[in-house]
Design a protein around this motif. Sequence first.
Motif, mmCIF file in Angstrom:
data_model
loop_
_atom_site.group_PDB
_atom_site.id
_atom_site.type_symbol
_atom_site.label_atom_id
_atom_site.label_comp_id
_atom_site.label_asym_id
_atom_site.label_seq_id
_atom_site.Cartn_x
_atom_site.Cartn_y
_atom_site.Cartn_z
ATOM 1 N N VAL A 12 0.837 -1.192 0.000
ATOM 2 C CA VAL A 12 0.000 0.000 0.000
ATOM 3 C C VAL A 12 0.876 1.248 0.000
ATOM 4 O O VAL A 12 2.075 1.177 0.281
ATOM 5 C CB VAL A 12 -0.946 0.020 1.217
ATOM 6 C CG1 VAL A 12 -1.905 -1.164 1.174
ATOM 7 C CG2 VAL A 12 -0.161 0.034 2.517
ATOM 8 N N GLN A 13 0.257 2.369 -0.283
ATOM 9 C CA GLN A 13 0.963 3.638 -0.290
ATOM 10 C C GLN A 13 0.822 4.333 1.068
ATOM 11 O O GLN A 13 -0.127 4.053 1.819
ATOM 12 C CB GLN A 13 0.414 4.539 -1.385
ATOM 13 C CG GLN A 13 0.654 4.016 -2.784
ATOM 14 C CD GLN A 13 0.224 5.007 -3.849
ATOM 15 O OE1 GLN A 13 -0.580 5.902 -3.612
ATOM 16 N NE2 GLN A 13 0.780 4.855 -5.035
ATOM 17 N N PRO A 14 1.754 5.199 1.380
ATOM 18 C CA PRO A 14 1.621 5.958 2.635
ATOM 19 C C PRO A 14 0.278 6.670 2.721
ATOM 20 O O PRO A 14 -0.190 7.249 1.738
ATOM 21 C CB PRO A 14 2.784 6.948 2.552
ATOM 22 C CG PRO A 14 3.803 6.263 1.705
ATOM 23 C CD PRO A 14 3.014 5.497 0.680
ATOM 24 N N SER A 17 -4.995 2.542 4.126
ATOM 25 C CA SER A 17 -5.447 1.671 5.200
ATOM 26 C C SER A 17 -5.359 0.220 4.752
ATOM 27 O O SER A 17 -5.385 -0.080 3.557
ATOM 28 C CB SER A 17 -6.887 2.003 5.589
ATOM 29 O OG SER A 17 -6.999 3.319 6.088
ATOM 30 N N LEU A 18 -5.273 -0.661 5.741
ATOM 31 C CA LEU A 18 -5.209 -2.091 5.475
ATOM 32 C C LEU A 18 -5.779 -2.802 6.689
ATOM 33 O O LEU A 18 -5.551 -2.377 7.836
ATOM 34 C CB LEU A 18 -3.774 -2.524 5.231
ATOM 35 C CG LEU A 18 -3.517 -3.885 4.587
ATOM 36 C CD1 LEU A 18 -4.087 -3.935 3.178
ATOM 37 C CD2 LEU A 18 -2.010 -4.176 4.561
ATOM 38 N N LYS A 19 -6.510 -3.885 6.443
ATOM 39 C CA LYS A 19 -7.066 -4.661 7.542
ATOM 40 C C LYS A 19 -6.510 -6.067 7.496
ATOM 41 O O LYS A 19 -6.656 -6.776 6.499
ATOM 42 C CB LYS A 19 -8.591 -4.705 7.474
ATOM 43 C CG LYS A 19 -9.235 -5.361 8.688
ATOM 44 C CD LYS A 19 -10.748 -5.245 8.638
ATOM 45 C CE LYS A 19 -11.407 -5.805 9.877
ATOM 46 N NZ LYS A 19 -12.883 -5.640 9.857
ATOM 47 N N SER A 85 -3.737 5.272 8.139
ATOM 48 C CA SER A 85 -2.643 6.248 8.041
ATOM 49 C C SER A 85 -1.284 5.558 8.061
ATOM 50 O O SER A 85 -0.381 5.938 8.810
ATOM 51 C CB SER A 85 -2.748 7.257 9.185
ATOM 52 O OG SER A 85 -3.990 7.924 9.165
ATOM 53 N N LEU A 86 -1.157 4.547 7.249
ATOM 54 C CA LEU A 86 0.081 3.761 7.237
ATOM 55 C C LEU A 86 1.266 4.589 6.754
ATOM 56 O O LEU A 86 1.123 5.457 5.880
ATOM 57 C CB LEU A 86 -0.101 2.532 6.371
ATOM 58 C CG LEU A 86 -0.963 1.435 7.005
ATOM 59 C CD1 LEU A 86 -1.454 0.444 5.971
ATOM 60 C CD2 LEU A 86 -0.183 0.714 8.104
ATOM 61 N N ILE A 87 2.402 4.313 7.326
ATOM 62 C CA ILE A 87 3.650 4.984 6.976
ATOM 63 C C ILE A 87 4.681 3.923 6.616
ATOM 64 O O ILE A 87 4.520 2.741 6.976
ATOM 65 C CB ILE A 87 4.147 5.852 8.146
ATOM 66 C CG1 ILE A 87 4.390 5.003 9.394
ATOM 67 C CG2 ILE A 87 3.157 6.995 8.429
ATOM 68 C CD1 ILE A 87 4.947 5.788 10.562
ATOM 69 N N THR A 121 3.666 -4.042 3.319
ATOM 70 C CA THR A 121 4.666 -3.139 2.755
ATOM 71 C C THR A 121 4.010 -1.804 2.445
ATOM 72 O O THR A 121 2.999 -1.756 1.740
ATOM 73 C CB THR A 121 5.282 -3.725 1.485
ATOM 74 O OG1 THR A 121 5.858 -5.003 1.782
ATOM 75 C CG2 THR A 121 6.372 -2.809 0.939
ATOM 76 N N VAL A 122 4.594 -0.753 2.997
ATOM 77 C CA VAL A 122 4.079 0.590 2.779
ATOM 78 C C VAL A 122 5.141 1.364 2.009
ATOM 79 O O VAL A 122 6.228 1.640 2.526
ATOM 80 C CB VAL A 122 3.745 1.302 4.092
ATOM 81 C CG1 VAL A 122 3.117 2.675 3.811
ATOM 82 C CG2 VAL A 122 2.833 0.447 4.954
#
Length: 124
Positions: A12-14, A17-19, A85-87, A121-122
Amino acid sequence: QVQLVESGAGLVQPGDSLKLSCAASGGYFEMFAMAWFRQAPGKEREFVAGINRRASSTDYADFAEGRFTISRDDALYMVYLQMNSLIPEDTAVYYCAARDQFQVSRNSGIYDYWGQGTQVTVSS
């Protein structure tokens, strides 16, 4: 024998969200405290979030507080980790863990059962 199987891996991109999901089998799921840990390359495994038996309370690592939410569905034998809000620093293999006790712990060494892990992976 309790088995835990994680799912929800992704790139995913910064800011995305991911569950993650963890399916349990082979035991009395409702009796376990459940937790998520993660391990990034070259780093030690660290606690992310935990939820007590019967979802009586939750605990979060400082980096997860306000961004991640752990939940469980005892009827389905499932535990979830909603990550917002993944980083890039969240990039790691995420593991589901179960402890045959009421109380969740941040100590990975006292968990009885582990899943195989799922890669998050972000990256932009």
